[in-house]
Design an enzyme around this catalytic site. Structure first.
Site, PDB file in Angstrom:
ATOM      1  N   TRP A 101     -43.471   2.242  36.457  1.00 18.89           N
ATOM      2  CA  TRP A 101     -43.046   2.631  35.115  1.00 18.89           C
ATOM      3  C   TRP A 101     -42.347   1.480  34.409  1.00 18.89           C
ATOM      4  O   TRP A 101     -42.530   1.282  33.205  1.00 18.89           O
ATOM      5  CB  TRP A 101     -42.181   3.889  35.139  1.00 18.89           C
ATOM      6  CG  TRP A 101     -42.977   5.115  35.483  1.00 18.89           C
ATOM      7  CD1 TRP A 101     -42.836   5.907  36.580  1.00 18.89           C
ATOM      8  CD2 TRP A 101     -44.083   5.661  34.733  1.00 18.89           C
ATOM      9  NE1 TRP A 101     -43.770   6.915  36.563  1.00 18.89           N
ATOM     10  CE2 TRP A 101     -44.548   6.795  35.441  1.00 18.89           C
ATOM     11  CE3 TRP A 101     -44.728   5.304  33.543  1.00 18.89           C
ATOM     12  CZ2 TRP A 101     -45.622   7.571  34.993  1.00 18.89           C
ATOM     13  CZ3 TRP A 101     -45.789   6.082  33.092  1.00 18.89           C
ATOM     14  CH2 TRP A 101     -46.226   7.194  33.823  1.00 18.89           C
ATOM     15  N   ASP A 171     -34.734   4.264  31.043  1.00 13.91           N
ATOM     16  CA  ASP A 171     -35.750   5.302  31.207  1.00 13.91           C
ATOM     17  C   ASP A 171     -35.226   6.214  32.318  1.00 13.91           C
ATOM     18  O   ASP A 171     -35.193   5.830  33.484  1.00 13.91           O
ATOM     19  CB  ASP A 171     -37.084   4.655  31.595  1.00 13.91           C
ATOM     20  CG  ASP A 171     -38.171   5.695  31.878  1.00 13.91           C
ATOM     21  OD1 ASP A 171     -37.877   6.909  31.838  1.00 13.91           O
ATOM     22  OD2 ASP A 171     -39.321   5.277  32.141  1.00 13.91           O
ATOM     23  N   LYS A 195     -40.033  16.547  33.890  1.00  7.67           N
ATOM     24  CA  LYS A 195     -39.546  16.450  35.267  1.00  7.67           C
ATOM     25  C   LYS A 195     -38.295  17.300  35.475  1.00  7.67           C
ATOM     26  O   LYS A 195     -38.278  18.140  36.335  1.00  7.67           O
ATOM     27  CB  LYS A 195     -39.297  14.996  35.626  1.00  7.67           C
ATOM     28  CG  LYS A 195     -40.597  14.288  36.001  1.00  7.67           C
ATOM     29  CD  LYS A 195     -40.866  13.059  35.223  1.00  7.67           C
ATOM     30  CE  LYS A 195     -42.279  12.561  35.476  1.00  7.67           C
ATOM     31  NZ  LYS A 195     -42.554  11.313  34.790  1.00  7.67           N
TER      32      LYS A 195
END
Ligand SMILES: *Cc1c(COP(=O)(O)O)cnc(C)c1O
Length: 359
Positions: A101, A171, A195
């Site tokens: 990511w 993030d 999530k």
């Protein structure tokens, strides 16, 4: 009704209590004769929902008054572009590369700003978190970007790095709300909802006031933090049902005792699995002990041929989505907030049985 234990990395399981509340309110929200999905985003009922969602999130995360909370769309992936477009001043930014990511965030940012990779754990397949401190940070950088929890690799920052006067951007898609954090250490926090917050389609951005209102000229209106800040996230139609579901999750979290309680639960549940793997001669953890995530826990069986059989046999017992990410292999169990301790215990019971059968 049979519910499985869903160990998916995302979209992931939601608390059953939340799903049941949503189900009960689905056709007729608060005697409106409509579902939340059918309400105008400008209606009084929806205004109450989004206002309450923001105030609950502020309370749960103890968000200081000089931060804005934005409910937007586009996922964390869109923030990969929004961050440089909003924060660019000197034209360069520092990134810490801790996995897939982070790499995607850097690749996207490069379109808009000079990206400097100041630390990386790629040399060891992202199995650890590199040291980050002010000595490696460019004091002229517009921001420093980190991925606090690496969903795929199963690593997490154990402490928030000190970036001095350079704004820290995080993030937090896969560990927001999993533990107490000091929001004041960050310039921007962003997270896709799917999530630990609610259904996919909603993205939460928490941004310090002074970082709003300086977007580059070419920044699309919809990516400009100011657009959403000055309209209370109602510039256009927000993902209304996602905001509603997030509100229910925030209420559930508050009821449980908030992030302090959640953190204790999450740490305990992760320790159950790590401790079992540590004493086992059959399973192993690919992650360095000092860099472990409490949300996403990869584990491997040295005989890789057994991976498929493990995943299939687990699924037959109601233990879903344990296949590891293709870049890591093996298995991965995600223990987001909604995972009850019974899910972890049932997984370990299954792992013991599988170990015995394949020793
Ligand atoms: C899932 C995930 C993303 C991608 O989120 P989208 O909302 O699908 O764009 C980005 N970063 C991290 C750390 C993630 O776990």
């Amino acid at each position: 009704m049979k519910r499985v234990h869903n160990f998916s990395a995302g979209p992931s399981m939601l608390p059953l209590e939340v799903l049941e509340k949503a189900q009960a309110e689905l056709p007729n929200y608060k005697d409106s004769g409509m579902s939340v999905m059918e309400l105008s985003h400008r209606s009084g009922l929806f205004t109450d929902i989004i206002t309450e969602a923001e105030s609950l999130l502020r309370e749960l995360m103890n968000i200081p008054d000089n931060y804005k909370v934005l409910f937007v769309q586009g996922g964390a992936s869109q923030q990969f572009a929004a961050v440089p477009l909003n924060l660019k001043k000197n034209g360069k930014a520092d990134y810490v590369n801790t996995g897939s990511w982070s790499k995607k965030a850097m690749k996207e940012a490069k379109k808009f700003i000079e990206v400097n990779e100041i630390a990386s754990s790629e040399d060891e397949n992202f199995t650890y978190i590199p040291k980050v401190n002010t000595s490696i940070i460019d004091s002229e950088a517009d921001y420093v970007h980190i991925t606090t929890n690496n969903t795929i690799e199963g690593t997490a920052f154990q402490e928030i790095p000190d970036t001095g006067n350079v704004p820290l951007v995080a993030d937090m898609s896969s560990n927001i709300l999993s533990e107490e954090i000091d929001v004041s250490k960050f310039g921007v926090i962003y997270a896709g909802a799917q999530k630990n917050i609610g259904p996919a389609g909603l993205t939460v951005v928490i941004v310090r006031d002074d970082l709003v209102g300086n977007a580059s000229e070419q920044c699309p209106t919809m990516l400009d933090y100011q657009t959403h800040s000055e309209s209370g996230s109602l510039y256009n139609t927000p993902p209304t049902y996602g905001v509603y579901m997030a509100k229910l999750v925030f209420e559930w979290l508050k009821e449980l005792g908030g992030l302090k309680e959640m953190q204790a639960r999450n740490e305990k549940q992760a320790a159950l699995l790590y401790d079992y793997v540590a004493q086992s001669s059959f399973y192993a953890s690919p992650v360095k002990e000092d860099s472990r995530s409490i949300m996403n826990i990869p584990f491997v069986i040295p005989n890789r041929d057994l991976d498929g059989e493990f995943v299939k046999a687990a699924q037959a017992e109601g233990l879903e989505t344990l296949k590891g990410h293709r870049s890591v292999g093996g298995m991965r169990a995600s223990f987001y907030n909604a995972m009850p301790v019974e899910g972890v215990e049932d997984l370990i019971t299954f792992m013991k049985k599988f170990e015995k059968e394949h020793q």
